[in-house]
Design a protein around this motif. Structure first.
Motif, mmCIF file in Angstrom:
data_model
loop_
_atom_site.group_PDB
_atom_site.id
_atom_site.type_symbol
_atom_site.label_atom_id
_atom_site.label_comp_id
_atom_site.label_asym_id
_atom_site.label_seq_id
_atom_site.Cartn_x
_atom_site.Cartn_y
_atom_site.Cartn_z
ATOM 1 N N PHE A 8 25.422 41.219 39.245
ATOM 2 C CA PHE A 8 26.836 41.340 39.619
ATOM 3 C C PHE A 8 27.655 41.172 38.336
ATOM 4 C CE2 PHE A 8 30.560 39.132 42.005
ATOM 5 C CZ PHE A 8 31.262 40.327 42.083
ATOM 6 N N PRO A 9 28.070 42.300 37.724
ATOM 7 C CA PRO A 9 28.802 42.193 36.469
ATOM 8 C C PRO A 9 30.316 42.155 36.691
ATOM 9 C CG PRO A 9 28.223 44.476 36.870
ATOM 10 C CD PRO A 9 27.815 43.695 38.099
ATOM 11 N N GLY A 10 31.007 41.501 35.783
ATOM 12 C CA GLY A 10 32.468 41.474 35.877
ATOM 13 C C GLY A 10 33.057 40.643 34.764
ATOM 14 N N SER A 11 34.386 40.582 34.763
ATOM 15 C CA SER A 11 35.068 39.766 33.757
ATOM 16 C C SER A 11 35.107 38.301 34.193
ATOM 17 C CB SER A 11 36.507 40.250 33.555
ATOM 18 O OG SER A 11 36.551 41.631 33.358
ATOM 19 N N PHE A 12 35.324 38.083 35.476
ATOM 20 C CA PHE A 12 35.384 36.724 36.041
ATOM 21 C C PHE A 12 36.300 35.824 35.215
ATOM 22 C CE2 PHE A 12 31.178 38.560 37.031
ATOM 23 C CZ PHE A 12 31.293 38.615 38.413
ATOM 24 N N ASP A 13 37.517 36.300 34.977
ATOM 25 C CA ASP A 13 38.469 35.553 34.136
ATOM 26 C C ASP A 13 39.678 35.113 34.959
ATOM 27 O OD1 ASP A 13 39.531 34.465 31.768
ATOM 28 O OD2 ASP A 13 40.753 36.243 31.475
ATOM 29 N N LEU A 20 36.649 33.077 37.836
ATOM 30 C CA LEU A 20 35.995 33.244 39.141
ATOM 31 C C LEU A 20 36.988 32.926 40.263
ATOM 32 C CD1 LEU A 20 33.100 33.462 40.592
ATOM 33 C CD2 LEU A 20 33.175 30.958 40.621
ATOM 34 N N THR A 21 36.962 33.751 41.325
ATOM 35 C CA THR A 21 37.803 33.492 42.508
ATOM 36 C C THR A 21 36.897 33.288 43.723
ATOM 37 O OG1 THR A 21 37.938 35.776 43.300
ATOM 38 C CG2 THR A 21 39.498 35.124 41.558
ATOM 39 N N ASN A 22 37.504 32.860 44.820
ATOM 40 C CA ASN A 22 36.713 32.735 46.050
ATOM 41 C C ASN A 22 36.252 34.102 46.551
ATOM 42 O OD1 ASN A 22 36.813 29.995 46.070
ATOM 43 N ND2 ASN A 22 38.460 29.829 47.588
ATOM 44 N N ALA A 81 37.800 44.080 23.545
ATOM 45 C CA ALA A 81 39.144 44.658 23.553
ATOM 46 C C ALA A 81 40.097 43.842 24.424
ATOM 47 C CB ALA A 81 39.093 46.108 24.052
ATOM 48 N N LYS A 82 39.555 43.181 25.432
ATOM 49 C CA LYS A 82 40.395 42.464 26.405
ATOM 50 C C LYS A 82 40.188 40.972 26.227
ATOM 51 C CE LYS A 82 39.783 42.792 31.061
ATOM 52 N NZ LYS A 82 39.538 43.491 32.335
ATOM 53 N N ARG A 83 41.142 40.335 25.577
ATOM 54 C CA ARG A 83 41.003 38.894 25.364
ATOM 55 C C ARG A 83 41.396 38.165 26.639
ATOM 56 N NH1 ARG A 83 40.541 34.572 22.502
ATOM 57 N NH2 ARG A 83 42.328 33.201 22.648
ATOM 58 N N ILE A 133 25.619 45.257 41.691
ATOM 59 C CA ILE A 133 26.545 44.933 42.788
ATOM 60 C C ILE A 133 27.978 45.012 42.288
ATOM 61 C CG2 ILE A 133 27.322 43.107 44.361
ATOM 62 C CD1 ILE A 133 24.471 41.924 44.010
ATOM 63 N N ARG A 134 28.832 45.643 43.091
ATOM 64 C CA ARG A 134 30.270 45.609 42.808
ATOM 65 C C ARG A 134 31.003 45.386 44.128
ATOM 66 N NH1 ARG A 134 32.477 44.961 37.901
ATOM 67 N NH2 ARG A 134 34.133 46.474 38.247
ATOM 68 N N GLY A 135 32.196 44.851 44.028
ATOM 69 C CA GLY A 135 32.992 44.582 45.220
ATOM 70 C C GLY A 135 34.051 45.641 45.425
ATOM 71 N N THR A 152 41.925 51.728 45.749
ATOM 72 C CA THR A 152 42.042 51.779 44.279
ATOM 73 C C THR A 152 40.726 51.343 43.650
ATOM 74 O OG1 THR A 152 44.338 51.117 44.557
ATOM 75 C CG2 THR A 152 43.457 51.014 42.334
ATOM 76 N N ASP A 153 40.152 50.252 44.166
ATOM 77 C CA ASP A 153 38.824 49.824 43.694
ATOM 78 C C ASP A 153 37.827 50.956 43.887
ATOM 79 O OD1 ASP A 153 39.440 47.281 42.886
ATOM 80 O OD2 ASP A 153 38.512 46.241 44.571
ATOM 81 N N PHE A 154 37.892 51.586 45.053
ATOM 82 C CA PHE A 154 36.913 52.637 45.376
ATOM 83 C C PHE A 154 36.958 53.772 44.363
ATOM 84 C CE2 PHE A 154 35.734 56.611 47.486
ATOM 85 C CZ PHE A 154 34.416 56.325 47.786
ATOM 86 N N PHE A 163 38.093 53.794 41.325
ATOM 87 C CA PHE A 163 37.669 53.305 40.022
ATOM 88 C C PHE A 163 36.141 53.128 39.987
ATOM 89 C CE2 PHE A 163 37.048 49.457 37.285
ATOM 90 C CZ PHE A 163 37.426 50.023 36.080
ATOM 91 N N GLU A 164 35.630 52.490 41.029
ATOM 92 C CA GLU A 164 34.202 52.158 41.063
ATOM 93 C C GLU A 164 33.333 53.407 41.198
ATOM 94 O OE1 GLU A 164 32.906 49.314 40.446
ATOM 95 O OE2 GLU A 164 34.718 48.108 40.471
ATOM 96 N N GLN A 165 33.868 54.426 41.868
ATOM 97 C CA GLN A 165 33.079 55.639 42.051
ATOM 98 C C GLN A 165 32.767 56.292 40.701
ATOM 99 O OE1 GLN A 165 34.781 58.727 44.434
ATOM 100 N NE2 GLN A 165 32.949 58.890 45.681
HETATM 101 P P1 ADP Z 1 36.094 43.749 36.216
HETATM 102 O O1 ADP Z 1 37.050 43.504 35.098
HETATM 103 O O2 ADP Z 1 34.739 44.195 35.789
HETATM 104 O O3 ADP Z 1 36.625 44.572 37.362
HETATM 105 P P2 ADP Z 1 36.462 41.408 37.859
HETATM 106 O O4 ADP Z 1 36.087 40.025 37.461
HETATM 107 O O5 ADP Z 1 37.898 41.692 38.059
HETATM 108 O O6 ADP Z 1 35.798 42.293 36.763
HETATM 109 O O7 ADP Z 1 35.671 41.824 39.177
HETATM 110 C C1 ADP Z 1 34.279 41.840 39.212
HETATM 111 C C2 ADP Z 1 33.829 42.458 40.508
HETATM 112 O O8 ADP Z 1 34.247 41.642 41.595
HETATM 113 C C3 ADP Z 1 34.390 43.849 40.798
HETATM 114 O O9 ADP Z 1 33.396 44.608 41.430
HETATM 115 C C4 ADP Z 1 35.521 43.583 41.749
HETATM 116 O O10 ADP Z 1 35.734 44.697 42.602
HETATM 117 C C5 ADP Z 1 34.956 42.416 42.527
HETATM 118 N N1 ADP Z 1 36.030 41.592 43.094
HETATM 119 C C6 ADP Z 1 37.105 41.121 42.459
HETATM 120 N N2 ADP Z 1 37.882 40.388 43.294
HETATM 121 C C7 ADP Z 1 37.255 40.426 44.505
HETATM 122 C C8 ADP Z 1 37.570 39.888 45.797
HETATM 123 N N3 ADP Z 1 38.686 39.204 46.010
HETATM 124 N N4 ADP Z 1 36.707 40.125 46.801
HETATM 125 C C9 ADP Z 1 35.579 40.851 46.588
HETATM 126 N N5 ADP Z 1 35.246 41.402 45.402
HETATM 127 C C10 ADP Z 1 36.071 41.187 44.362
#
Ligand code: ADP
Length: 160
Positions: A6-11, A13-15, A40-42, A86-88, A93-95, A97-99
């Motif tokens: 599950f990759p992401g920025s997590f800047d 982490l949220t619930n 590039a993104k601090r 895995i992506r969320g 808009t997410d869709f 972008f993610e596609q």
């Molecule tokens: P990125 O900069 O790579 O999008 P994020 O940390 O913003 O990193 O998100 C990482 C992943 O978590 C992405 O797939 C995003 O769609 C998903 N995500 C972010 N917020 C939520 C949320 N509230 N519920 C479910 N998935 C989320």
């Protein structure tokens, strides 16, 4: 044995992220949360701080681990013998972008399958960037982020 990343920025982490990690941990044998080191993104939090938040908040999930990732995500998966990315998805808009990302990753690494998990409706509006704005003005975020993150945001961002 299926390892998912599950990759992401997590800047930070949220619930919403945590809900996805928890759900993924029930589907896959091993879940690696990969904190992207995007030069590039601090971020507000350093990659090490983001890893610490995730480690603390996933202590109860035995098959979840956390790593810092730099470079191509598909290379990170291959290096870790992972076959699922895995992506969320929160909204259309997410869709959109993610596609694009999933298509590119499929072209780069056809053996890797991107799996989308739908955001829980109660976290659909939760994004790290919006949370940081609210935190700046002292908004109460305790329902939307793990306790360690709520404290971290207060220490880092709250004015006055
Ligand atoms: P990125 O900069 O790579 O999008 P994020 O940390 O913003 O990193 O998100 C990482 C992943 O978590 C992405 O797939 C995003 O769609 C998903 N995500 C972010 N917020 C939520 C949320 N509230 N519920 C479910 N998935 C989320």
């Amino acid at each position: 044995m299926t390892t998912a990343v599950f990759p992401g920025s997590f800047d930070p982490l949220t619930n919403g992220h945590l809900d996805l990690i928890t759900r993924a941990s029930k589907i896959f044998d091993h879940v690696i949360v990969a904190v992207g080191q995007n030069t590039a993104k601090r971020g507000v939090f350093t990659p090490a701080e983001r890893v610490a938040f995730i480690t603390t908040s996933t202590q109860n999930l035995a098959n979840v681990s956390v790593q810092i990732e730099s470079g191509l995500t598909v290379d990170f998966l291959r290096d870790n013998q992972a076959t699922v990315l895995i992506r969320g998805l929160r909204n259309s808009t997410d869709f959109e972008f993610e596609q694009g990302i999933a298509g590119m990753n499929r072209s780069l690494a056809p053996e890797i399958e991107t799996v989308f998990l739908n955001a829980d409706p109660q976290y659909q509006f939760v994004s790290s960037s919006l949370l940081k704005e609210v935190a700046q003005f002292g908004g109460d975020l305790s329902a939307l982020v793990p306790p360690a993150v709520a404290q971290g945001l207060r220490d880092r961002l709250e004015r006055g």
